[in-house]
Scaffold this active site. Structure first.
Site, PDB file in Angstrom:
ATOM      1  N   PHE A   1      38.552 -90.830  -1.407  1.00  0.00           N
ATOM      2  CA  PHE A   1      37.555 -91.895  -1.539  1.00  0.00           C
ATOM      3  C   PHE A   1      36.534 -91.550  -2.614  1.00  0.00           C
ATOM      4  O   PHE A   1      36.133 -92.400  -3.412  1.00  0.00           O
ATOM      5  CB  PHE A   1      36.846 -92.128  -0.205  1.00  0.00           C
TER       6      PHE A   1
ATOM      7  N   CYS B   1      16.232 -90.029  23.418  1.00  0.00           N
ATOM      8  CA  CYS B   1      16.218 -89.063  22.312  1.00  0.00           C
ATOM      9  C   CYS B   1      14.833 -88.448  22.138  1.00  0.00           C
ATOM     10  O   CYS B   1      13.838 -88.932  22.685  1.00  0.00           O
ATOM     11  CB  CYS B   1      16.683 -89.729  21.014  1.00  0.00           C
TER      12      CYS B   1
ATOM     13  N   GLY C   1      40.879 -97.683   3.770  1.00  0.00           N
ATOM     14  CA  GLY C   1      40.820 -98.859   2.924  1.00  0.00           C
ATOM     15  C   GLY C   1      40.128-100.050   3.534  1.00  0.00           C
ATOM     16  O   GLY C   1      40.363-101.197   3.128  1.00  0.00           O
TER      17      GLY C   1
ATOM     18  N   CYS D   1      12.108 -90.818  20.825  1.00  0.00           N
ATOM     19  CA  CYS D   1      11.637 -91.865  21.739  1.00  0.00           C
ATOM     20  C   CYS D   1      10.992 -91.304  23.004  1.00  0.00           C
ATOM     21  O   CYS D   1       9.924 -91.747  23.414  1.00  0.00           O
ATOM     22  CB  CYS D   1      12.801 -92.770  22.132  1.00  0.00           C
TER      23      CYS D   1
ATOM     24  N   HIS E   1      17.137 -90.394  16.139  1.00  0.00           N
ATOM     25  CA  HIS E   1      17.252 -91.562  17.019  1.00  0.00           C
ATOM     26  C   HIS E   1      18.562 -92.310  16.788  1.00  0.00           C
ATOM     27  O   HIS E   1      19.284 -92.633  17.746  1.00  0.00           O
ATOM     28  CB  HIS E   1      16.084 -92.521  16.825  1.00  0.00           C
TER      29      HIS E   1
ATOM     30  N   GLN F   1      47.378 -97.347   4.660  1.00  0.00           N
ATOM     31  CA  GLN F   1      46.765 -98.178   3.631  1.00  0.00           C
ATOM     32  C   GLN F   1      47.499 -99.511   3.560  1.00  0.00           C
ATOM     33  O   GLN F   1      48.306 -99.822   4.435  1.00  0.00           O
ATOM     34  CB  GLN F   1      46.779 -97.439   2.288  1.00  0.00           C
TER      35      GLN F   1
ATOM     36  N   CYS G   1      15.709 -95.386  25.409  1.00  0.00           N
ATOM     37  CA  CYS G   1      16.365 -94.269  24.733  1.00  0.00           C
ATOM     38  C   CYS G   1      15.770 -92.936  25.174  1.00  0.00           C
ATOM     39  O   CYS G   1      14.551 -92.793  25.314  1.00  0.00           O
ATOM     40  CB  CYS G   1      16.231 -94.427  23.222  1.00  0.00           C
TER      41      CYS G   1
ATOM     42  N   ASP H   1      33.795 -92.858  12.155  1.00  0.00           N
ATOM     43  CA  ASP H   1      32.729 -92.175  11.416  1.00  0.00           C
ATOM     44  C   ASP H   1      32.066 -93.181  10.499  1.00  0.00           C
ATOM     45  O   ASP H   1      32.677 -94.179  10.106  1.00  0.00           O
ATOM     46  CB  ASP H   1      33.285 -91.012  10.580  1.00  0.00           C
TER      47      ASP H   1
ATOM     48  N   ASP I   1      37.510 -85.077   5.129  1.00  0.00           N
ATOM     49  CA  ASP I   1      38.277 -86.082   4.413  1.00  0.00           C
ATOM     50  C   ASP I   1      39.026 -85.417   3.260  1.00  0.00           C
ATOM     51  O   ASP I   1      38.846 -84.229   2.988  1.00  0.00           O
ATOM     52  CB  ASP I   1      37.374 -87.214   3.926  1.00  0.00           C
ATOM     53  N   SER I   2      39.856 -86.177   2.574  1.00  0.00           N
ATOM     54  CA  SER I   2      40.749 -85.573   1.579  1.00  0.00           C
ATOM     55  C   SER I   2      40.147 -85.492   0.188  1.00  0.00           C
ATOM     56  O   SER I   2      40.682 -84.808  -0.680  1.00  0.00           O
ATOM     57  CB  SER I   2      42.037 -86.397   1.489  1.00  0.00           C
TER      58      SER I   2
END
Length: 390
Positions: free
Chosen positions: A94, A314, A224, A317, A354, A197, A312, A274, A90-91
């Site tokens: 935020f 994973c 945003g 689990c 998980h 934005q 699941c 994300d 990211d820049s």
């Protein structure tokens, strides 16, 4: 380098393939967040095993610690954190916004005191591009101002007006142009994304989008959202903006969200997501399953011998099998409840594995449904399963 192939569509939903300098990413995709150069509590090998194709790094925090000298010594973030697949950074916009009264925004950039040691710092579009070039991230985000939902003298007080949202959006557009110019000057071989934005105002979103498209950037994000607005407002913008972005370029919805948000976002035309939710919730005993959410701290799990989610695969689990055929892992809810109550670090580690596996597998199932032309049927079944409850 960035190459995006649109492989198929179903309504606004898209199946794609994104080729970057450090590898290929099948979309739609969820990207685990690794703020300080690590996805908290999860080894890189475990991320690979669960199917992570691209992860995030945080420009602001990595600039603070360990700093650019260390990043340059390692040739960027990939070697530093031993992750050879793609990375998006990211820049820093935020994080600067979240400093509140500790920062001062001007046309030139943002002045603030370092939250680490109090140093006076100045973050501009040019500095953000320079930091991200040193990090050598495959996808670089333009420097922008995150338009808040609430705004006032202390960051609260009234809902952002259209005038305030417009001024913020137009500043981000000017910063986008400066980001693009500096990115080119640095001869960065990776890909720069613009950020749409405009707050909760559709007309401003469309103006931002049109101006960014004129810059002909390799990809576009929607920023945003998920910044304090009511859920219905977020869903309104999510339904409005993504499908209006260029069809031949990747679309990224920043910071969103729940499993339902991801599936609905795909339906709206989003390719990339994300969110810190899988790992942050895991550290607080909140687990996602096919049949709803599970709070492992509840006393009813004290003697429960079932895994978190019986569907699941994973390590938490179902366990995993080594080369000799020995299976390890496969932990009960009772054990995870015990770890949480005792404050043992293995608890949030297993919960994080998980939750991330659940998110990544959900995206795998979404891609398969799109490949087979049954996404809407999948979406309906997904919502029915989630509503059933654990």
């Amino acid at each position: 380098m960035l190459n995006f192939e649109l492989l198929g569509t179903e309504g606004h939903a898209r199946r794609g393939r994104l080729t970057l300098n450090h590898g290929v990413v099948e979309t739609p995709i969820f990207m685990p967040v690794g703020t300080y150069g690590t996805v908290k509590g999860v080894m890189p090998r475990d991320l690979e095993a669960m199917g992570a194709q691209i992860i995030l790094g945080n420009t602001f925090h990595l600039w603070m610690r360990p700093g650019l000298d260390v990043m340059a010594q390692f040739g960027g973030l990939h070697r530093f954190e031993t992750w050879e697949r793609p990375i998006l950074t990211d820049s820093g916009g935020f994080q600067v916004w979240s400093l509140g009264d500790m920062r001062k925004i001007s046309e030139e950039g943002v002045r603030f005191a370092s939250p680490v040691n109090g140093d006076k710092l100045f973050l501009t579009p040019e500095v953000s591009m320079q930091i991200q070039t040193v990090l050598n991230s495959d996808i670089v985000m333009q420097f922008d101002e995150c338009t808040p939902y609430w705004q006032g003298a202390k960051g609260v007080g009234h809902i952002t007006t259209e005038k305030e949202a417009r001024e913020s959006m137009e500043l981000s557009l000017r910063w986008a142009g400066r980001s693009q110019a500096e990115f080119a000057r640095l001869a960065n071989p990776n890909a720069l994304f613009g950020i749409v934005q405009g707050g909760m105002f559709e007309s401003l979103r469309e103006a931002s989008l049109a101006a960014l498209v004129d810059l002909d950037l390799p990809g576009y994000a929607i920023g945003g959202v998920s910044v304090g607005e009511p859920k219905d407002e977020m869903l309104r913008i999510m339904g409005h903006t993504p499908h209006r972005l260029p069809a031949h370029k990747p679309r990224y919805l920043m910071g969103v969200g729940t499993p339902e948000d991801l599936v609905d976002g795909v339906a709206c035309g989003v390719d990339m997501f994300d969110c810190v939710m899988p790992t942050r919730n895991a550290r607080n005993g909140h687990l996602f399953t096919r049949y709803g959410d599970l709070k492992i701290r509840n006393a009813r799990h004290k003697t429960d011998e079932r895994p978190i989610d019986e569907t699941c695969a994973c390590h938490a689990c179902a366990g995993s099998t080594d080369a000799s055929g020995k299976t390890t892992g496969g932990f009960s809810r009772a054990y995870l409840h015990h770890l949480d109550r005792c404050g043992e670090m293995l608890g949030p580690m297993l919960a994080s594995i998980h939750n991330l596996h659940y998110y990544l597998n959900l995206m795998r199932e979404v891609r398969a449904a799109l490949d087979e032309g049954r996404f809407e049927a999948f979406r309906a079944q997904f919502k029915a399963d989630r509503a059933r409850g654990v």
